[in-house]
Design a protein around this motif. Structure first.
Motif, PDB file in Angstrom:
ATOM      1  N   VAL A  27       0.858  -1.183   0.000  1.00 20.27           N
ATOM      2  CA  VAL A  27       0.000   0.000   0.000  1.00 20.27           C
ATOM      3  C   VAL A  27       0.893   1.231   0.000  1.00 20.27           C
ATOM      4  O   VAL A  27       1.853   1.321   0.773  1.00 20.27           O
ATOM      5  CB  VAL A  27      -0.929   0.010   1.225  1.00 20.27           C
ATOM      6  N   VAL A  28       0.583   2.184  -0.863  1.00 20.36           N
ATOM      7  CA  VAL A  28       1.381   3.403  -0.959  1.00 20.36           C
ATOM      8  C   VAL A  28       1.080   4.294   0.245  1.00 20.36           C
ATOM      9  O   VAL A  28      -0.084   4.639   0.490  1.00 20.36           O
ATOM     10  CB  VAL A  28       1.063   4.156  -2.263  1.00 20.36           C
ATOM     11  N   PRO A  29       2.096   4.672   1.033  1.00 19.26           N
ATOM     12  CA  PRO A  29       1.853   5.597   2.150  1.00 19.26           C
ATOM     13  C   PRO A  29       1.411   6.964   1.627  1.00 19.26           C
ATOM     14  O   PRO A  29       1.845   7.413   0.564  1.00 19.26           O
ATOM     15  CB  PRO A  29       3.222   5.686   2.840  1.00 19.26           C
ATOM     16  N   ASN A  30       0.559   7.631   2.377  1.00 16.56           N
ATOM     17  CA  ASN A  30       0.109   8.970   1.983  1.00 16.56           C
ATOM     18  C   ASN A  30       1.272   9.945   1.854  1.00 16.56           C
ATOM     19  O   ASN A  30       1.212  10.905   1.081  1.00 16.56           O
ATOM     20  CB  ASN A  30      -0.906   9.504   3.000  1.00 16.56           C
ATOM     21  N   SER A  31       2.329   9.697   2.605  1.00 19.19           N
ATOM     22  CA  SER A  31       3.478  10.603   2.567  1.00 19.19           C
ATOM     23  C   SER A  31       4.168  10.615   1.211  1.00 19.19           C
ATOM     24  O   SER A  31       4.921  11.546   0.902  1.00 19.19           O
ATOM     25  CB  SER A  31       4.484  10.212   3.654  1.00 19.19           C
ATOM     26  N   LEU A  32       3.918   9.583   0.387  1.00 18.76           N
ATOM     27  CA  LEU A  32       4.541   9.530  -0.933  1.00 18.76           C
ATOM     28  C   LEU A  32       3.695  10.208  -2.010  1.00 18.76           C
ATOM     29  O   LEU A  32       4.166  10.403  -3.131  1.00 18.76           O
ATOM     30  CB  LEU A  32       4.798   8.072  -1.342  1.00 18.76           C
ATOM     31  N   LEU A  33       2.445  10.541  -1.699  1.00 16.34           N
ATOM     32  CA  LEU A  33       1.587  11.186  -2.692  1.00 16.34           C
ATOM     33  C   LEU A  33       1.991  12.648  -2.862  1.00 16.34           C
ATOM     34  O   LEU A  33       2.506  13.282  -1.934  1.00 16.34           O
ATOM     35  CB  LEU A  33       0.122  11.097  -2.260  1.00 16.34           C
ATOM     36  N   ASP A  34       1.725  13.192  -4.053  1.00 17.70           N
ATOM     37  CA  ASP A  34       2.004  14.610  -4.254  1.00 17.70           C
ATOM     38  C   ASP A  34       0.858  15.444  -3.686  1.00 17.70           C
ATOM     39  O   ASP A  34      -0.108  14.910  -3.124  1.00 17.70           O
ATOM     40  CB  ASP A  34       2.272  14.910  -5.732  1.00 17.70           C
ATOM     41  N   ASP A  42      -1.545  16.824  -5.011  1.00 23.28           N
ATOM     42  CA  ASP A  42      -2.847  16.561  -5.626  1.00 23.28           C
ATOM     43  C   ASP A  42      -3.359  15.156  -5.326  1.00 23.28           C
ATOM     44  O   ASP A  42      -4.375  14.727  -5.890  1.00 23.28           O
ATOM     45  CB  ASP A  42      -2.754  16.760  -7.143  1.00 23.28           C
ATOM     46  N   GLY A  43      -2.648  14.412  -4.482  1.00 23.40           N
ATOM     47  CA  GLY A  43      -3.071  13.056  -4.138  1.00 23.40           C
ATOM     48  C   GLY A  43      -2.747  12.033  -5.205  1.00 23.40           C
ATOM     49  O   GLY A  43      -3.397  10.988  -5.284  1.00 23.40           O
ATOM     50  N   LYS A  44      -1.725  12.294  -6.003  1.00 19.24           N
ATOM     51  CA  LYS A  44      -1.362  11.387  -7.092  1.00 19.24           C
ATOM     52  C   LYS A  44      -0.039  10.689  -6.786  1.00 19.24           C
ATOM     53  O   LYS A  44       0.815  11.213  -6.062  1.00 19.24           O
ATOM     54  CB  LYS A  44      -1.248  12.146  -8.411  1.00 19.24           C
ATOM     55  N   ALA A  45       0.099   9.497  -7.367  1.00 15.61           N
ATOM     56  CA  ALA A  45       1.352   8.747  -7.276  1.00 15.61           C
ATOM     57  C   ALA A  45       1.827   8.460  -8.695  1.00 15.61           C
ATOM     58  O   ALA A  45       1.149   7.763  -9.456  1.00 15.61           O
ATOM     59  CB  ALA A  45       1.148   7.450  -6.508  1.00 15.61           C
ATOM     60  N   HIS A  46       2.971   9.029  -9.042  1.00 17.62           N
ATOM     61  CA  HIS A  46       3.559   8.792 -10.362  1.00 17.62           C
ATOM     62  C   HIS A  46       4.552   7.636 -10.244  1.00 17.62           C
ATOM     63  O   HIS A  46       5.563   7.735  -9.551  1.00 17.62           O
ATOM     64  CB  HIS A  46       4.259  10.053 -10.868  1.00 17.62           C
ATOM     65  N   PHE A  47       4.231   6.520 -10.901  1.00 20.40           N
ATOM     66  CA  PHE A  47       5.055   5.315 -10.821  1.00 20.40           C
ATOM     67  C   PHE A  47       5.938   5.189 -12.054  1.00 20.40           C
ATOM     68  O   PHE A  47       5.469   5.355 -13.193  1.00 20.40           O
ATOM     69  CB  PHE A  47       4.178   4.059 -10.739  1.00 20.40           C
ATOM     70  N   THR A  48       7.196   4.896 -11.823  1.00 21.40           N
ATOM     71  CA  THR A  48       8.064   4.388 -12.881  1.00 21.40           C
ATOM     72  C   THR A  48       8.611   3.058 -12.382  1.00 21.40           C
ATOM     73  O   THR A  48       9.090   2.950 -11.247  1.00 21.40           O
ATOM     74  CB  THR A  48       9.217   5.355 -13.197  1.00 21.40           C
ATOM     75  N   MET A  49       8.492   2.041 -13.221  1.00 22.66           N
ATOM     76  CA  MET A  49       8.863   0.689 -12.812  1.00 22.66           C
ATOM     77  C   MET A  49       9.739   0.040 -13.864  1.00 22.66           C
ATOM     78  O   MET A  49       9.578   0.287 -15.066  1.00 22.66           O
ATOM     79  CB  MET A  49       7.613  -0.170 -12.588  1.00 22.66           C
TER      80      MET A  49
END
Length: 617
Positions: free
Chosen positions: A102-109, A111-118
């Motif tokens: 689960v992505v921690p809220n502290s990692l969101l920008d 705007d509440g978005k998570a930009h993933f590069t994998m």
């Protein structure tokens, strides 16, 4: 009054000394042997974004913060405190359960978005050469409708709404089937494992109409079932199930022969016995997975895409602190009994278990009870109390209540504790490498678990047989000591479990024998579960009259009037699930073999007999 004067130079020196001491101590850090201190992410605020990895091991960056090591031959394995707290191995693995995070809220920008590069490390190899592929995507956190994101083998995410609603009955769990099967890679195996699927119990009987014929690309509704240990199976279905097209449960693989160019029957694929927690929510998810199988006769190219499934926990209710389960068996010849728990019947009227057809594993119904002390009574058809006794239950206890005749002829109750985990305590640590000091403070290091185990205990419930020994045909259950594996130097078939058992006696320790029976495909690239003991599983189980003491007689005198158990009949849930004889073998599960009735009985119905009880469904 005398005044003490402090000259300015001395005052400044003392102040500087004090300041230096404070700064020195505040900067002093404990040497943690060069390790990166981990963060307790479990206590951090979690977003509604949860991801599962059904692809290959993957490196992950979120909003420009790398969470994994991105290790390659030119870069040493490193990581960040946050990243290693989420991915302790330095990479997002593709475990049996999809390795959710689960992505921690502290990692969101903001705007509440998570930009993933994998970066995905492919396991489809030619020799030792793998491939890499990348993913670049942004996910919006939606707290009002949590969603799960499944990274599929084609490098794309499949989005499924998450159910955070527990079952209506707290004793139950919820389960559904999601069929994400595909043929993105074509069908190089030629096995044709695709289409609608149906969920069954171990004997092939349907779990629920709602879980039948779930079409590819669809999800079933949820079904509530009582918490207990189940061995679910999944089949391709077109109305009825096709017993030749069973799906493998990850990490097991399909039955495949390298270089094969036609369909092969998929039978006898052994799933795990799992205890589903009360209050939990689960999904069985079908997807195309890269299985560790050789594709060619030269065993050079590995990685075969075949539809298989995982069992996913959608809602973990935490530790069960309330419920236990009990069932009852009548081992008194010539009587129909009712076993009451706190005045209420458990399982209804119980016929004598020895009257059931030979070489058939019986399944007594379970009921769920709250932890604590309960009063048990065995009553005959007239309502007379034949025996009574109290039992104290703890959460997750699993008991079989046996009613039997003692050597003095009086009925009694026996409480058999069933281990549903395939776990044994070892004489040495089962962990490889340094994990924690093996100093007796952490029992985990000494526990060995067999996920694909035939586990059985033995009971002597014959009133006129002082000591019974059970055998693998006419020998003991050998080998006694393992030469390799996690149980090296130990045994998984302790003599105490089946040698010189007195009537109604249960060994306090080492009370079961165990055979490790993982399904190993002919094309398997390795043996991840240890070698299968299929070749040494008994064909017949016999009973002997034995004798302990200074001059023991073991196994002793063969009980010629007691028919042996045919393992290939009694330890198979449903022979109709097998059309090809090479797949027919004793099935994993939790069993009890009991000798009931009297050796010297005059009537045929009271004669001693071996019976088998199966404790998982």
């Amino acid at each position: 009054m005398k005044r003490t004067l402090i000259y300015k130079p001395a005052y400044c020196s003392m102040f500087l000394l004090l300041l230096f001491t404070i700064l020195t101590n505040s900067c002093k850090k404990e040497n943690l042997y060069g390790t990166i201190p981990l963060l307790n992410v479990a206590d951090k605020s979690a977003s509604a974004i949860r991801l599962y990895n059904f692809d290959d091991p993957t490196d992950v960056t979120v909003n420009s913060i790398p969470l994994t090591a991105y290790a390659n031959p030119n870069t040493p394995t490193t990581g960040t405190a946050l990243g290693l707290s989420i991915f302790p191995t330095g990479i997002w693995t593709n475990g049996d359960d999809g390795s959710p995070f689960v992505v921690p809220n502290s990692l969101l920008d903001k705007d509440g978005k998570a930009h993933f590069t994998m970066l995905i490390q492919s396991t489809i190899t030619s020799g030792s050469v793998g491939e890499q592929s990348t993913i670049d995507t942004t996910i919006m956190n939606n707290a009002t409708q949590p969603q799960d994101y499944y990274l599929m083998p084609n490098g794309h995410f499949k989005v499924v709404n998450r159910d955070n609603v527990p079952p209506t009955n707290s004793q139950n769990f919820k389960i559904r089937v999601i069929n994400l099967g595909s043929n993105v890679y074509g069908d190089p195996s030629g096995l044709n494992i695709k289409g609608p699927v149906s969920l069954t119990y171990a004997d092939g009987s349907p779990v629920s109409p709602a879980l039948n014929n779930v079409a590819q690309g669809a999800a079933s509704g949820y079904v509530e079932l009582p918490y207990r240990a189940y061995q679910f199976k999944l089949f391709i279905a077109n109305g009825a199930i096709d017993v030749t097209r069973q799906l493998a449960e990850i990490p097991s693989s399909a039955y495949y022969i390298p270089g094969n160019f036609g369909p092969l029957p998929q039978e006898g694929l052994i799933p795990r016995v799992r205890t589903f927690k009360p209050g939990g929510v689960y999904s069985i998810i079908v997807s195309e997975n890269i299985q560790p199988l050789y594709r060619d006769v030269n065993r050079f190219t590995s990685g075969m895409p075949i539809n298989s499934y995982r069992v996913i926990t959608e809602l973990d209710p935490g530790v069960n602190s309330t419920y236990a389960a009990m069932q009852a068996v009548n081992a008194i010849p010539g009587k129909q009994l009712t076993i009451n728990v706190d005045g209420q019947p458990l399982g209804g009227p119980l016929p004598y278990a020895g009257s059931v057809t030979a070489n058939t594993a019986q399944q007594a119904p379970y009921q769920i009870y709250v932890q604590g002390t309960h009063h048990i009574q065995a009553k005959d058809q007239s309502g007379n109390v034949l025996a009574d006794k109290d039992i104290k239950l703890f959460p997750y206890d699993n008991y079989t209540i046996w009613a039997y005749d003692q050597p003095d002829g009086k009925p009694a109750l026996l409480f058999e504790a069933n281990d549903m985990t395939g776990t044994l305590y070892l004489s040495q640590s089962s962990q490889s490498g340094y994990v924690a000091p093996d100093d007796g403070t952490n029992g985990t290091l000494r526990r060995g678990q067999y996920n694909y185990a035939l586990e059985s205990r033995f009971l002597n419930l014959s009133p006129d047989l002082p000591y019974a020994t059970f055998t693998n045909d006419n020998q003991l259950f050998l080998p006694a000591v393992a030469a390799s594996g996690i149980d090296k130097g130990d045994t998984i078939r302790f003599f105490s479990a089946y040698v010189n058992l007195a009537p109604g006696a249960m060994p306090p320790n080492n009370s079961s024998i165990l055979y490790s029976l993982p399904f190993v495909s002919p094309a398997a690239t390795g043996v991840p579960f240890g070698n299968s003991e299929k070749g040494i599983v008994p064909q017949l189980i016999r009973g002997y009259q034995s004798k302990p003491g200074d001059k023991p007689e073991v196994p002793g005198l063969l009980l010629t009037t007691v028919a042996p158990i045919n393992v290939l009949q009694a330890f198979i849930a449903n022979p109709a699930l097998y059309t090809a004889p090479q797949f027919k073998t004793a099935e994993t599960g939790i069993y009890t073999v009991a000798l009931v009735g009297a050796i010297n009985a005059s009537g045929t119905t009271d004669k001693a007999k071996l019976i088998v009880i199966k404790h998982n469904k």
